[in-house]
Scaffold this motif. Structure first.
Motif, PDB file in Angstrom:
ATOM      1  N   HIS A 153       0.813  -1.216   0.000  1.00  0.00           N
ATOM      2  CA  HIS A 153       0.000   0.000   0.000  1.00  0.00           C
ATOM      3  C   HIS A 153       0.850   1.273   0.000  1.00  0.00           C
ATOM      4  CE1 HIS A 153      -3.731  -2.184   0.704  1.00  0.00           C
ATOM      5  NE2 HIS A 153      -3.145  -2.845   1.686  1.00  0.00           N
ATOM      6  N   ILE A 154       2.151   1.138  -0.222  1.00  0.00           N
ATOM      7  CA  ILE A 154       3.032   2.292  -0.034  1.00  0.00           C
ATOM      8  C   ILE A 154       2.688   3.461  -0.961  1.00  0.00           C
ATOM      9  CG2 ILE A 154       4.815   1.408  -1.607  1.00  0.00           C
ATOM     10  CD1 ILE A 154       6.864   2.696   0.363  1.00  0.00           C
ATOM     11  N   GLN A 155       2.285   3.186  -2.187  1.00  0.00           N
ATOM     12  CA  GLN A 155       1.963   4.277  -3.105  1.00  0.00           C
ATOM     13  C   GLN A 155       0.757   5.069  -2.600  1.00  0.00           C
ATOM     14  OE1 GLN A 155       1.783   3.158  -7.213  1.00  0.00           O
ATOM     15  NE2 GLN A 155       1.106   5.158  -7.904  1.00  0.00           N
ATOM     16  N   LEU A 156      -0.267   4.343  -2.122  1.00  0.00           N
ATOM     17  CA  LEU A 156      -1.451   5.019  -1.586  1.00  0.00           C
ATOM     18  C   LEU A 156      -1.106   5.803  -0.324  1.00  0.00           C
ATOM     19  CD1 LEU A 156      -4.205   2.264  -2.032  1.00  0.00           C
ATOM     20  CD2 LEU A 156      -4.011   4.433  -3.273  1.00  0.00           C
ATOM     21  N   ARG A 157      -0.223   5.240   0.506  1.00  0.00           N
ATOM     22  CA  ARG A 157       0.151   5.946   1.728  1.00  0.00           C
ATOM     23  C   ARG A 157       0.887   7.248   1.398  1.00  0.00           C
ATOM     24  NH1 ARG A 157       2.509   4.508   7.600  1.00  0.00           N
ATOM     25  NH2 ARG A 157       0.493   3.523   7.697  1.00  0.00           N
ATOM     26  N   ILE A 158       1.847   7.174   0.508  1.00  0.00           N
ATOM     27  CA  ILE A 158       2.607   8.372   0.132  1.00  0.00           C
ATOM     28  C   ILE A 158       1.665   9.434  -0.441  1.00  0.00           C
ATOM     29  CG2 ILE A 158       4.314   9.269  -1.483  1.00  0.00           C
ATOM     30  CD1 ILE A 158       5.820   6.618  -1.157  1.00  0.00           C
ATOM     31  N   SER A 159       0.758   9.011  -1.312  1.00  0.00           N
ATOM     32  CA  SER A 159      -0.166   9.957  -1.936  1.00  0.00           C
ATOM     33  C   SER A 159      -1.055  10.634  -0.904  1.00  0.00           C
ATOM     34  CB  SER A 159      -1.029   9.242  -2.981  1.00  0.00           C
ATOM     35  OG  SER A 159      -0.222   8.728  -4.027  1.00  0.00           O
ATOM     36  N   SER A 160      -1.518   9.875   0.086  1.00  0.00           N
ATOM     37  CA  SER A 160      -2.405  10.457   1.099  1.00  0.00           C
ATOM     38  C   SER A 160      -1.639  11.352   2.067  1.00  0.00           C
ATOM     39  CB  SER A 160      -3.128   9.354   1.879  1.00  0.00           C
ATOM     40  OG  SER A 160      -2.234   8.626   2.708  1.00  0.00           O
ATOM     41  N   GLN A 161      -0.414  10.974   2.410  1.00  0.00           N
ATOM     42  CA  GLN A 161       0.356  11.745   3.375  1.00  0.00           C
ATOM     43  C   GLN A 161       0.928  13.035   2.796  1.00  0.00           C
ATOM     44  OE1 GLN A 161       0.302  10.430   6.765  1.00  0.00           O
ATOM     45  NE2 GLN A 161      -1.235   9.612   5.389  1.00  0.00           N
ATOM     46  N   LEU A 162       1.098  13.067   1.484  1.00  0.00           N
ATOM     47  CA  LEU A 162       1.681  14.247   0.834  1.00  0.00           C
ATOM     48  C   LEU A 162       0.674  14.895  -0.108  1.00  0.00           C
ATOM     49  CD1 LEU A 162       5.223  12.788  -0.011  1.00  0.00           C
ATOM     50  CD2 LEU A 162       4.456  13.945   2.076  1.00  0.00           C
ATOM     51  N   ALA A 163      -0.602  14.758   0.227  1.00  0.00           N
ATOM     52  CA  ALA A 163      -1.670  15.250  -0.656  1.00  0.00           C
ATOM     53  C   ALA A 163      -1.613  16.753  -0.866  1.00  0.00           C
ATOM     54  CB  ALA A 163      -3.031  14.847  -0.094  1.00  0.00           C
ATOM     55  N   ASP A 164      -1.073  17.491   0.121  1.00  0.00           N
ATOM     56  CA  ASP A 164      -1.051  18.935  -0.028  1.00  0.00           C
ATOM     57  C   ASP A 164       0.272  19.467  -0.583  1.00  0.00           C
ATOM     58  OD1 ASP A 164       0.321  18.241   2.198  1.00  0.00           O
ATOM     59  OD2 ASP A 164      -0.681  19.630   3.563  1.00  0.00           O
ATOM     60  N   MET A 165       1.124  18.556  -1.037  1.00  0.00           N
ATOM     61  CA  MET A 165       2.319  19.003  -1.759  1.00  0.00           C
ATOM     62  C   MET A 165       1.925  19.353  -3.187  1.00  0.00           C
ATOM     63  SD  MET A 165       5.437  16.459  -0.585  1.00  0.00           S
ATOM     64  CE  MET A 165       6.606  17.352  -1.595  1.00  0.00           C
ATOM     65  N   SER A 166       2.801  20.030  -3.886  1.00  0.00           N
ATOM     66  CA  SER A 166       2.514  20.341  -5.289  1.00  0.00           C
ATOM     67  C   SER A 166       2.463  19.035  -6.082  1.00  0.00           C
ATOM     68  CB  SER A 166       3.596  21.251  -5.867  1.00  0.00           C
ATOM     69  OG  SER A 166       4.821  20.545  -6.013  1.00  0.00           O
ATOM     70  N   LYS A 167       1.702  19.043  -7.152  1.00  0.00           N
ATOM     71  CA  LYS A 167       1.557  17.829  -7.961  1.00  0.00           C
ATOM     72  C   LYS A 167       2.899  17.382  -8.535  1.00  0.00           C
ATOM     73  CE  LYS A 167      -3.273  18.552  -9.268  1.00  0.00           C
ATOM     74  NZ  LYS A 167      -4.236  18.727 -10.398  1.00  0.00           N
ATOM     75  N   ASP A 168       3.738  18.350  -8.876  1.00  0.00           N
ATOM     76  CA  ASP A 168       5.046  18.010  -9.449  1.00  0.00           C
ATOM     77  C   ASP A 168       5.937  17.318  -8.420  1.00  0.00           C
ATOM     78  OD1 ASP A 168       4.353  19.063 -11.891  1.00  0.00           O
ATOM     79  OD2 ASP A 168       5.254  21.029 -11.498  1.00  0.00           O
ATOM     80  N   ASP A 169       5.939  17.833  -7.176  1.00  0.00           N
ATOM     81  CA  ASP A 169       6.751  17.218  -6.125  1.00  0.00           C
ATOM     82  C   ASP A 169       6.266  15.806  -5.819  1.00  0.00           C
ATOM     83  OD1 ASP A 169       8.387  19.393  -5.878  1.00  0.00           O
ATOM     84  OD2 ASP A 169       7.288  20.277  -4.195  1.00  0.00           O
TER      85      ASP A 169
END
Length: 346
Positions: free
Chosen positions: A320-336
């Motif tokens: 689930h690491i991809q989903l975790r990273i996406s949820s934890q960094l949701a407010d980062m810029s899309k490029d980052d």
């Protein structure tokens, strides 16, 4: 040259120097705050001193309550913004941390100053990690380094003791000797309860399966909802209680986290299991801190650790690491975020 002309020339130089620091990508609303002048009539002369004390003693919740409006109207707004950013960092509030960092730079703080303050937060998290691993020597070393960043010399022992006490409340004890940390407060519960916690029951329990998925993907707000009056009646109450504690931990509610930890101990949870999940949570916060600092490799390493730490409890957590990273960094810029996910796939 008259005194008035000299004073005006000095003010012009200071303003030019201040504007040179605006080398970060500010949002329009942030740029308006940076360009606005502070209002000396409303200044609290003790505000910066109070904020420093809150930072030193690890009173993150109180420090995080400092509003941007109050900070903006203070002559020491750059320093206040950095201290407040450190508090939001410890509470896992990524968006607020990023905004205050940008504002601090816009108000004159150098990138090195911002990084130094946030690095102190990383040392603070590392101190908790080593404390949970019962490595007192390294825990103290990191807590000392977290405080040393604001001191040219060794921080006073009473500050180290205060920071340790604040960070490990409910998990350990501070010895009477200055700065000495003991972890004798972390003991295994001798009670073992015969609840329906076999593997087959886990596999067929929908609430448990959903909570496990929410934990793996970082849905912390939903996990905190497990902390309710019906939890005690659930056959999987120990694991659900641990998941609730994890949710509170990531939401920055230390009091609720400790309450959940205390009750699952009473229900028979082992200390080692609780520590694995709490340690995993600290790795998760450390991953977010490194992502915030732009160190994508370190961030990925800690995200992996946050899932692998509980591989014995959740064998397939790492998938689930991809989903975790996406949820934890949701407010980062899309490029980052895209850059980090691309590194994950490489």
């Amino acid at each position: 040259m008259s005194k008035m002309e000299k004073r005006k020339q000095k003010t012009t130089r200071q303003e030019r120097k201040r504007k040179q620091h605006i080398d970060v990508q500010l949002l329009p609303s942030e740029r308006a705050l940076v360009n606005a002048e502070w209002l000396p009539a409303d200044v609290d002369s003790h505000l910066l001193e109070t904020a420093k004390i809150q930072w030193q003693f690890g009173d993150w919740e109180a420090l995080a309550k400092l509003s941007t409006k109050v900070i903006q109207s203070h002559p020491e707004r750059a320093n206040l913004a950095m201290l407040c950013a450190a508090a939001h960092q410890q509470l896992g509030q990524l968006s607020e941390t990023r905004q205050l960092m940008r504002l601090a730079q816009g108000w004159g703080a150098s990138k090195e100053q911002v990084v130094r303050v946030l690095a102190g937060g990383v040392h603070n998290v590392l101190g908790r990690i080593h404390a949970l691993s019962e490595n007192s020597e390294n825990a103290l070393k990191h807590f000392r380094q977290a405080l040393s960043l604001d001191h040219p010399v060794e921080p006073p022992s009473y500050l180290i003791k205060a920071r340790v006490a604040a960070e490990l409340e409910g998990l350990g004890e501070v010895n009477e000797h200055a700065g000495e940390l003991t972890l004798s407060g972390i003991v295994s519960s001798s009670r073992k309860e015969n609840t329906h916690d076999g593997e087959d029951d886990h596999a067929t329990d929908n609430a448990y399966q959903q909570a496990q998925h929410d934990w793996a993907t970082g849905n912390w707000q939903k996990l905190t909802q497990l902390d309710n009056v019906t939890l005690a009646e659930h056959p999987q109450r120990i694991m659900l209680g641990i998941y609730a504690a994890c949710g509170h931990q990531q939401q920055g509610d230390g009091e609720a986290e400790q309450r959940c930890v205390k009750i699952v101990r009473q229900w028979g949870a082992s200390t080692s299991q609780i520590k694995r999940f709490m340690l995993s949570g600290i790795y998760n916060r450390l991953a977010r801190a490194n992502a915030l600092l732009g160190d994508h490799d370190e961030a990925l390493g800690y995200f992996h650790k946050s899932l692998n730490t509980v591989s014995g409890d959740i064998p397939d957590a790492a998938r689930h690491i991809q989903l975790r990273i996406s949820s934890q960094l949701a407010d980062m810029s899309k490029d980052d975020l895209k850059a980090i996910l691309q590194k994950l796939e490489s």
